[in-house]
Write a protein that holds these residues in place. Structure first.
Motif, PDB file in Angstrom:
ATOM      1  N   ARG A  75       0.815  -1.220   0.000  1.00 60.12           N
ATOM      2  CA  ARG A  75       0.000   0.000   0.000  1.00 60.12           C
ATOM      3  C   ARG A  75       0.849   1.271   0.000  1.00 60.12           C
ATOM      4  O   ARG A  75       0.567   2.204  -0.734  1.00 60.12           O
ATOM      5  N   CYS A  76       1.897   1.310   0.833  1.00 64.63           N
ATOM      6  CA  CYS A  76       2.718   2.529   0.922  1.00 64.63           C
ATOM      7  C   CYS A  76       4.053   2.409   0.205  1.00 64.63           C
ATOM      8  O   CYS A  76       4.697   3.425  -0.065  1.00 64.63           O
ATOM      9  N   GLY A  77       4.499   1.179  -0.079  1.00 63.81           N
ATOM     10  CA  GLY A  77       5.747   0.999  -0.811  1.00 63.81           C
ATOM     11  C   GLY A  77       6.991   1.066   0.038  1.00 63.81           C
ATOM     12  O   GLY A  77       8.101   0.925  -0.477  1.00 63.81           O
ATOM     13  N   CYS A  88      -0.819   0.495   7.468  1.00 62.76           N
ATOM     14  CA  CYS A  88      -1.617   0.401   6.243  1.00 62.76           C
ATOM     15  C   CYS A  88      -2.697  -0.678   6.379  1.00 62.76           C
ATOM     16  O   CYS A  88      -3.796  -0.531   5.840  1.00 62.76           O
ATOM     17  N   ALA A  89      -2.383  -1.764   7.082  1.00 64.61           N
ATOM     18  CA  ALA A  89      -3.362  -2.835   7.262  1.00 64.61           C
ATOM     19  C   ALA A  89      -4.592  -2.321   8.001  1.00 64.61           C
ATOM     20  O   ALA A  89      -5.726  -2.692   7.669  1.00 64.61           O
ATOM     21  N   LEU A  90      -4.392  -1.454   8.990  1.00 64.26           N
ATOM     22  CA  LEU A  90      -5.527  -0.884   9.718  1.00 64.26           C
ATOM     23  C   LEU A  90      -6.412  -0.069   8.788  1.00 64.26           C
ATOM     24  O   LEU A  90      -7.647  -0.155   8.834  1.00 64.26           O
ATOM     25  N   VAL A  91      -5.789   0.730   7.917  1.00 69.19           N
ATOM     26  CA  VAL A  91      -6.551   1.545   6.977  1.00 69.19           C
ATOM     27  C   VAL A  91      -7.331   0.648   6.015  1.00 69.19           C
ATOM     28  O   VAL A  91      -8.514   0.875   5.745  1.00 69.19           O
ATOM     29  N   ASP A 107       9.951  -8.651   8.432  1.00 69.98           N
ATOM     30  CA  ASP A 107       8.773  -9.518   8.425  1.00 69.98           C
ATOM     31  C   ASP A 107       7.861  -9.245   9.619  1.00 69.98           C
ATOM     32  O   ASP A 107       6.639  -9.275   9.497  1.00 69.98           O
ATOM     33  N   ARG A 108       8.445  -8.944  10.774  1.00 70.99           N
ATOM     34  CA  ARG A 108       7.647  -8.697  11.972  1.00 70.99           C
ATOM     35  C   ARG A 108       6.766  -7.462  11.804  1.00 70.99           C
ATOM     36  O   ARG A 108       5.632  -7.419  12.294  1.00 70.99           O
ATOM     37  N   CYS A 109       7.261  -6.447  11.120  1.00 73.93           N
ATOM     38  CA  CYS A 109       6.515  -5.194  10.949  1.00 73.93           C
ATOM     39  C   CYS A 109       5.648  -5.181   9.696  1.00 73.93           C
ATOM     40  O   CYS A 109       4.891  -4.222   9.473  1.00 73.93           O
ATOM     41  N   CYS A 110       5.759  -6.227   8.892  1.00 75.69           N
ATOM     42  CA  CYS A 110       4.978  -6.254   7.640  1.00 75.69           C
ATOM     43  C   CYS A 110       4.550  -7.686   7.348  1.00 75.69           C
ATOM     44  O   CYS A 110       4.805  -8.219   6.270  1.00 75.69           O
ATOM     45  N   SER A 111       3.876  -8.296   8.311  1.00 78.13           N
ATOM     46  CA  SER A 111       3.522  -9.710   8.190  1.00 78.13           C
ATOM     47  C   SER A 111       2.077  -9.950   7.785  1.00 78.13           C
ATOM     48  O   SER A 111       1.715 -11.049   7.363  1.00 78.13           O
ATOM     49  N   GLN A 112       1.225  -8.913   7.906  1.00 81.62           N
ATOM     50  CA  GLN A 112      -0.202  -9.111   7.637  1.00 81.62           C
ATOM     51  C   GLN A 112      -0.494  -9.102   6.138  1.00 81.62           C
ATOM     52  O   GLN A 112       0.037  -8.279   5.395  1.00 81.62           O
ATOM     53  N   LYS A 113      -1.355 -10.011   5.740  1.00 86.83           N
ATOM     54  CA  LYS A 113      -1.853 -10.008   4.366  1.00 86.83           C
ATOM     55  C   LYS A 113      -3.335  -9.658   4.417  1.00 86.83           C
ATOM     56  O   LYS A 113      -4.135 -10.400   4.995  1.00 86.83           O
ATOM     57  N   VAL A 114      -3.665  -8.510   3.835  1.00 90.43           N
ATOM     58  CA  VAL A 114      -4.992  -7.916   3.975  1.00 90.43           C
ATOM     59  C   VAL A 114      -5.531  -7.558   2.592  1.00 90.43           C
ATOM     60  O   VAL A 114      -4.778  -7.121   1.726  1.00 90.43           O
ATOM     61  N   PRO A 115      -6.848  -7.751   2.349  1.00 94.35           N
ATOM     62  CA  PRO A 115      -7.427  -7.318   1.064  1.00 94.35           C
ATOM     63  C   PRO A 115      -7.178  -5.826   0.831  1.00 94.35           C
ATOM     64  O   PRO A 115      -7.250  -5.021   1.751  1.00 94.35           O
ATOM     65  N   LEU A 116      -6.875  -5.486  -0.404  1.00 91.91           N
ATOM     66  CA  LEU A 116      -6.636  -4.085  -0.776  1.00 91.91           C
ATOM     67  C   LEU A 116      -7.420  -3.804  -2.056  1.00 91.91           C
ATOM     68  O   LEU A 116      -6.878  -3.737  -3.154  1.00 91.91           O
ATOM     69  N   ARG A 117      -8.726  -3.636  -1.905  1.00 90.32           N
ATOM     70  CA  ARG A 117      -9.613  -3.536  -3.065  1.00 90.32           C
ATOM     71  C   ARG A 117      -9.436  -2.227  -3.820  1.00 90.32           C
ATOM     72  O   ARG A 117      -9.750  -2.151  -5.007  1.00 90.32           O
TER      73      ARG A 117
END
Length: 251
Positions: A68-70, A99-102, A75-85
């Motif tokens: 989302r932000c590039g 970004c996952a929260l947003v 891995d600990r700070c960027c481990s979530q896989k979330v839909p980004l429609r």
């Protein structure tokens, strides 16, 4: 617009980017106004450390880019896989915690509010400064690009050309009304009159080929039946859509 032309405008294609598979409009000009472009990834050589926790990257601590932000994270700070429609990804994609929260919050719009907007609702519509009004069904087009109003007459407004969205409410203290796209309609503080209920909406928009702005006012019916509830839900959904629209313009 003929059904054949509409079908071509709504055509999509599957593309692969470094971030994953995306189902995007075949013609970019017909993309959703709520969409976001993929960000440029921060080059690997410019991020020797995690941009969140400052961990140094090595053979054990690998680097990952948030889709989302590039930015670059461990891995600990960027481990979530979330839909980004909003970027049309087919599958959930890796995102940093912020970004996952947003993206989770935006998912509610796509899962709930978007369906309400596509279904439409009935309003009393007043165009410009006219003293006459008309009962019309207002809905979002399937490609999300236009507001379609149907009654004795027909009107289509391109969502991207809407410049002002002012939600009219009741439930505020005397003399107050909601005029800010980002305010929360569903739960105003008790000091401001308790919960505010959406009763209408004021839109300003540009019409291609003309100078200045046109305007219209949508007013929900006064009765408390299903039609009124549907209209109120539509106004709240449009309020959330406007927030996404202005956010996408700021990207």
């Amino acid at each position: 617009m003929s059904s054949g032309v509409a079908a071509r405008h709504d055509a999509k294609k599957l593309v692969r980017s470094p971030s994953g598979l995306r189902m995007v409009p075949e013609h970019r000009a017909f993309g959703s106004p709520f969409g976001l472009e993929e960000p440029q990834w921060v080059p690997d050589k410019e991020c020797p450390r995690c941009m969140q926790c400052d961990a140094k990257f090595d053979f054990i601590t690998r680097k990952h880019h948030c889709r989302r932000c590039g930015k670059c994270f461990c891995d600990r700070c960027c481990s979530q896989k979330v839909p980004l429609r909003r970027m049309c990804f087919v599958d959930p994609v890796r995102q940093c915690a912020e970004c996952a929260l947003v993206s989770h919050r935006e998912a509610e719009f796509y899962d709930r509010q978007l369906k309400v907007l596509l279904s439409g609702a009935t309003f009393t519509v007043t165009f410009g400064n006219s003293e006459k009004s008309e009962t019309m069904v207002c809905r979002l087009s399937n490609n999300q690009r236009c507001l379609i109003l149907d009654g004795d007459s027909h009107c289509e407004i391109e969502v991207a050309h809407i410049s002002t969205v002012q939600v009219l409410t009741e439930g505020f203290a005397p003399g107050e009304k909601d005029t800010h796209t980002y305010s929360v309609l569903e739960s105003q503080p008790a000091s401001k009159g308790g919960n505010a209920r959406a009763t209408g909406m004021f839109l300003q928009y540009t019409v291609p080929g003309t100078e200045g702005e046109a305007q219209l006012k949508l007013t929900a019916g006064e009765d408390a039946n299903t039609s009124r509830r549907q209209a109120t839900a539509w106004l709240v959904a449009m309020h959330k859509a406007a927030k996404l629209l202005y956010e996408s313009r700021d990207q």
